[in-house]
Design an enzyme around this catalytic site. Sequence first.
Site, PDB file in Angstrom:
ATOM      1  N   HIS A   1      -4.048  -3.926  -2.491  1.00 20.75           N
ATOM      2  CA  HIS A   1      -3.973  -4.637  -3.766  1.00 20.75           C
ATOM      3  C   HIS A   1      -3.786  -3.636  -4.889  1.00 20.75           C
ATOM      4  O   HIS A   1      -4.540  -2.669  -4.996  1.00 20.75           O
ATOM      5  CB  HIS A   1      -5.248  -5.457  -3.983  1.00 20.75           C
ATOM      6  CG  HIS A   1      -5.119  -6.468  -5.060  1.00 20.75           C
ATOM      7  ND1 HIS A   1      -4.570  -7.717  -4.856  1.00 20.75           N
ATOM      8  CD2 HIS A   1      -5.434  -6.417  -6.379  1.00 20.75           C
ATOM      9  CE1 HIS A   1      -4.566  -8.395  -5.994  1.00 20.75           C
ATOM     10  NE2 HIS A   1      -5.077  -7.625  -6.934  1.00 20.75           N
TER      11      HIS A   1
ATOM     12  N   ARG B   1       5.322   2.419  -7.770  1.00 18.85           N
ATOM     13  CA  ARG B   1       4.188   2.667  -6.877  1.00 18.85           C
ATOM     14  C   ARG B   1       4.578   3.480  -5.646  1.00 18.85           C
ATOM     15  O   ARG B   1       5.697   3.399  -5.172  1.00 18.85           O
ATOM     16  CB  ARG B   1       3.586   1.333  -6.401  1.00 18.85           C
ATOM     17  CG  ARG B   1       2.857   0.594  -7.490  1.00 18.85           C
ATOM     18  CD  ARG B   1       2.432  -0.768  -7.030  1.00 18.85           C
ATOM     19  NE  ARG B   1       3.567  -1.642  -6.781  1.00 18.85           N
ATOM     20  CZ  ARG B   1       3.476  -2.899  -6.378  1.00 18.85           C
ATOM     21  NH1 ARG B   1       2.297  -3.417  -6.136  1.00 18.85           N
ATOM     22  NH2 ARG B   1       4.557  -3.629  -6.205  1.00 18.85           N
TER      23      ARG B   1
ATOM     24  N   GLY C   1       0.060  -2.237 -13.367  1.00 27.53           N
ATOM     25  CA  GLY C   1       1.423  -2.487 -13.866  1.00 27.53           C
ATOM     26  C   GLY C   1       2.513  -1.911 -12.972  1.00 27.53           C
ATOM     27  O   GLY C   1       3.515  -1.406 -13.470  1.00 27.53           O
TER      28      GLY C   1
ATOM     29  N   GLU D   1      -3.956  -2.596  -8.750  1.00 28.78           N
ATOM     30  CA  GLU D   1      -4.780  -2.993  -9.901  1.00 28.78           C
ATOM     31  C   GLU D   1      -4.011  -3.857 -10.891  1.00 28.78           C
ATOM     32  O   GLU D   1      -2.863  -3.558 -11.245  1.00 28.78           O
ATOM     33  CB  GLU D   1      -5.258  -1.739 -10.628  1.00 28.78           C
ATOM     34  CG  GLU D   1      -6.055  -2.045 -11.885  1.00 28.78           C
ATOM     35  CD  GLU D   1      -6.582  -0.781 -12.570  1.00 28.78           C
ATOM     36  OE1 GLU D   1      -6.315   0.332 -12.092  1.00 28.78           O
ATOM     37  OE2 GLU D   1      -7.258  -0.932 -13.579  1.00 28.78           O
ATOM     38  N   CYS D   2      -4.645  -4.938 -11.311  1.00 27.16           N
ATOM     39  CA  CYS D   2      -4.097  -5.802 -12.353  1.00 27.16           C
ATOM     40  C   CYS D   2      -5.284  -6.289 -13.175  1.00 27.16           C
ATOM     41  O   CYS D   2      -5.893  -7.306 -12.838  1.00 27.16           O
ATOM     42  CB  CYS D   2      -3.341  -6.967 -11.722  1.00 27.16           C
ATOM     43  SG  CYS D   2      -2.677  -8.101 -12.963  1.00 27.16           S
TER      44      CYS D   2
ATOM     45  N   CYS E   1      -1.953 -12.185  -9.102  1.00 29.76           N
ATOM     46  CA  CYS E   1      -2.840 -11.152  -8.544  1.00 29.76           C
ATOM     47  C   CYS E   1      -4.269 -11.639  -8.298  1.00 29.76           C
ATOM     48  O   CYS E   1      -4.843 -11.361  -7.244  1.00 29.76           O
ATOM     49  CB  CYS E   1      -2.869  -9.943  -9.466  1.00 29.76           C
ATOM     50  SG  CYS E   1      -1.239  -9.223  -9.715  1.00 29.76           S
TER      51      CYS E   1
ATOM     52  N   GLN F   1      -4.586 -13.867  -5.339  1.00 30.83           N
ATOM     53  CA  GLN F   1      -4.287 -13.115  -4.107  1.00 30.83           C
ATOM     54  C   GLN F   1      -5.485 -12.268  -3.679  1.00 30.83           C
ATOM     55  O   GLN F   1      -5.812 -12.190  -2.496  1.00 30.83           O
ATOM     56  CB  GLN F   1      -3.077 -12.203  -4.318  1.00 30.83           C
ATOM     57  CG  GLN F   1      -1.747 -12.932  -4.243  1.00 30.83           C
ATOM     58  CD  GLN F   1      -0.601 -11.954  -4.263  1.00 30.83           C
ATOM     59  OE1 GLN F   1      -0.574 -11.029  -5.069  1.00 30.83           O
ATOM     60  NE2 GLN F   1       0.366 -12.141  -3.384  1.00 30.83           N
TER      61      GLN F   1
ATOM     62  N   THR G   1      10.656  -9.652 -15.496  1.00 30.38           N
ATOM     63  CA  THR G   1       9.744  -8.538 -15.195  1.00 30.38           C
ATOM     64  C   THR G   1      10.492  -7.234 -14.876  1.00 30.38           C
ATOM     65  O   THR G   1      10.060  -6.144 -15.250  1.00 30.38           O
ATOM     66  CB  THR G   1       8.765  -8.937 -14.054  1.00 30.38           C
ATOM     67  OG1 THR G   1       7.898  -7.860 -13.764  1.00 30.38           O
ATOM     68  CG2 THR G   1       9.476  -9.350 -12.780  1.00 30.38           C
TER      69      THR G   1
ATOM     70  N   ASP H   1       9.593  -0.605 -10.047  1.00 29.64           N
ATOM     71  CA  ASP H   1       8.349  -0.426  -9.292  1.00 29.64           C
ATOM     72  C   ASP H   1       8.134   1.065  -9.047  1.00 29.64           C
ATOM     73  O   ASP H   1       8.900   1.685  -8.304  1.00 29.64           O
ATOM     74  CB  ASP H   1       8.453  -1.187  -7.955  1.00 29.64           C
ATOM     75  CG  ASP H   1       7.113  -1.311  -7.247  1.00 29.64           C
ATOM     76  OD1 ASP H   1       6.184  -0.544  -7.572  1.00 29.64           O
ATOM     77  OD2 ASP H   1       7.003  -2.188  -6.371  1.00 29.64           O
TER      78      ASP H   1
ATOM     79  N   LYS I   1       5.785  -2.613   1.117  1.00 25.77           N
ATOM     80  CA  LYS I   1       4.454  -2.146   1.505  1.00 25.77           C
ATOM     81  C   LYS I   1       4.380  -1.921   3.012  1.00 25.77           C
ATOM     82  O   LYS I   1       3.764  -0.958   3.469  1.00 25.77           O
ATOM     83  CB  LYS I   1       3.379  -3.162   1.082  1.00 25.77           C
ATOM     84  CG  LYS I   1       3.088  -3.172  -0.408  1.00 25.77           C
ATOM     85  CD  LYS I   1       1.930  -4.125  -0.690  1.00 25.77           C
ATOM     86  CE  LYS I   1       1.552  -4.139  -2.158  1.00 25.77           C
ATOM     87  NZ  LYS I   1       0.580  -5.219  -2.453  1.00 25.77           N
TER      88      LYS I   1
HETATM   89  N1  LIG Z   1       5.336  -3.587 -14.845  1.00 22.52           N
HETATM   90  C1  LIG Z   1       4.833  -4.796 -14.585  1.00 22.52           C
HETATM   91  N2  LIG Z   1       3.845  -4.887 -13.703  1.00 22.52           N
HETATM   92  C2  LIG Z   1       3.377  -6.118 -13.438  1.00 22.52           C
HETATM   93  C3  LIG Z   1       3.876  -7.281 -14.044  1.00 22.52           C
HETATM   94  N3  LIG Z   1       3.197  -8.346 -13.569  1.00 22.52           N
HETATM   95  C4  LIG Z   1       2.301  -7.837 -12.686  1.00 22.52           C
HETATM   96  N4  LIG Z   1       2.392  -6.500 -12.612  1.00 22.52           N
HETATM   97  C5  LIG Z   1       1.669  -5.570 -11.752  1.00 22.52           C
HETATM   98  O1  LIG Z   1       2.184  -5.724 -10.462  1.00 22.52           O
HETATM   99  C6  LIG Z   1       1.218  -5.291  -9.508  1.00 22.52           C
HETATM  100  C7  LIG Z   1       1.193  -6.323  -8.397  1.00 22.52           C
HETATM  101  O2  LIG Z   1       2.438  -6.308  -7.810  1.00 22.52           O
HETATM  102  P1  LIG Z   1       3.255  -7.572  -7.395  1.00 22.52           P
HETATM  103  O3  LIG Z   1       4.711  -7.213  -7.546  1.00 22.52           O
HETATM  104  O4  LIG Z   1       2.726  -8.795  -8.124  1.00 22.52           O
HETATM  105  O5  LIG Z   1       2.937  -7.842  -5.892  1.00 22.52           O
HETATM  106  P2  LIG Z   1       2.914  -6.782  -4.716  1.00 22.52           P
HETATM  107  O6  LIG Z   1       1.577  -6.118  -4.773  1.00 22.52           O
HETATM  108  O7  LIG Z   1       4.108  -5.884  -4.771  1.00 22.52           O
HETATM  109  O8  LIG Z   1       3.105  -7.702  -3.462  1.00 22.52           O
HETATM  110  P3  LIG Z   1       2.036  -8.594  -2.717  1.00 22.52           P
HETATM  111  O9  LIG Z   1       1.357  -7.698  -1.715  1.00 22.52           O
HETATM  112  O10 LIG Z   1       2.808  -9.658  -2.050  1.00 22.52           O
HETATM  113  O11 LIG Z   1       1.089  -9.097  -3.768  1.00 22.52           O
HETATM  114  C8  LIG Z   1      -0.078  -5.108 -10.264  1.00 22.52           C
HETATM  115  O12 LIG Z   1      -0.270  -3.708 -10.467  1.00 22.52           O
HETATM  116  C9  LIG Z   1       0.203  -5.785 -11.600  1.00 22.52           C
HETATM  117  O13 LIG Z   1      -0.507  -5.185 -12.660  1.00 22.52           O
HETATM  118  C10 LIG Z   1       4.936  -7.149 -14.964  1.00 22.52           C
HETATM  119  O14 LIG Z   1       5.468  -8.110 -15.517  1.00 22.52           O
HETATM  120  N5  LIG Z   1       5.380  -5.886 -15.208  1.00 22.52           N
HETATM  121 ZN   LIG Z   2      -1.173  -9.356 -11.893  1.00 23.25          ZN
END
Ligand SMILES: Nc1nc2c(ncn2[C@@H]2O[C@H](COP(=O)(O)OP(=O)(O)OP(=O)(O)O)[C@@H](O)[C@H]2O)c(=O)[nH]1
Ligand SMILES: [Zn+2]
Length: 194
Positions: free
Chosen positions: A51, A128, A93, A53-54, A67, A70, A114, A126, A154
Amino acid sequence: MSVDFVASSRLPTRHGQFTIHAFEEPQTRQEHVALSMGDVGNGEPVLMRIHSECLTGDGFGSLRCDCGPQLEAAMAKVAAEGRGVILYLRQEGRGIGLVNKVRAYQLQDQGADTVEANEQLGFAPDLREYSMCEDMLRHLGVSCVRLMTNNPLKVEALEKHGIRVVERVPLMTGRNPHNDQYLDTKQEKMGHLL
Ligand SMILES: Nc1nc2c(ncn2[C@@H]2O[C@H](COP(=O)(O)OP(=O)(O)OP(=O)(O)O)[C@@H](O)[C@H]2O)c(=O)[nH]1
Ligand SMILES: [Zn+2]
């Protein structure tokens, strides 16, 4: 990025009793935590969530993303099996940080999606990376997982770091009128399996 284990403790939650394990990246002092429940080091595949951070979704109940639900669903699934791991990575983010995420939200309020908002700020969609998972999972004795995610990147990233993903468990929850478009964009532009 390598991380060092620092300390662990009991963490009673509304989903049951977890153990929280704290890690630190020595160079950056970036902190991450893992929650575990049950005997996760016995070699059997482990139900796991990575997960990101959000603060807005996990802490404030924001409906702009999925988030919060989830994270809740992942903890509930682990508790239902009595065994599993949540890696909570401090990559707010998608790696751009909290302040930049709010900047991105401001652009989204003006019509950007986004991905476009990140690009307008000069970031990739992204940022990450998941190398810290290797040390965290080694510490927990986990080498084989059933990963709760809709994000194929992931799965790829974990396998690149030597973790076997025997199953992808979809985690579809938390769609609402405020995040409908956001989830559609993740599916259309970021390859999420929604
Ligand atoms: N830059 C940015 N980050 C976002 C936005 N909305 C959510 N996030 C960040 O996205 C991250 C979560 O990623 P997601 O793309 O929602 O999902 P994921 O983790 O890639 O995929 P799952 O495992 O399916 O949840 C968290 O760190 C959130 O803070 C946005 O509009 N812009
Ligand atoms: Zn979020």
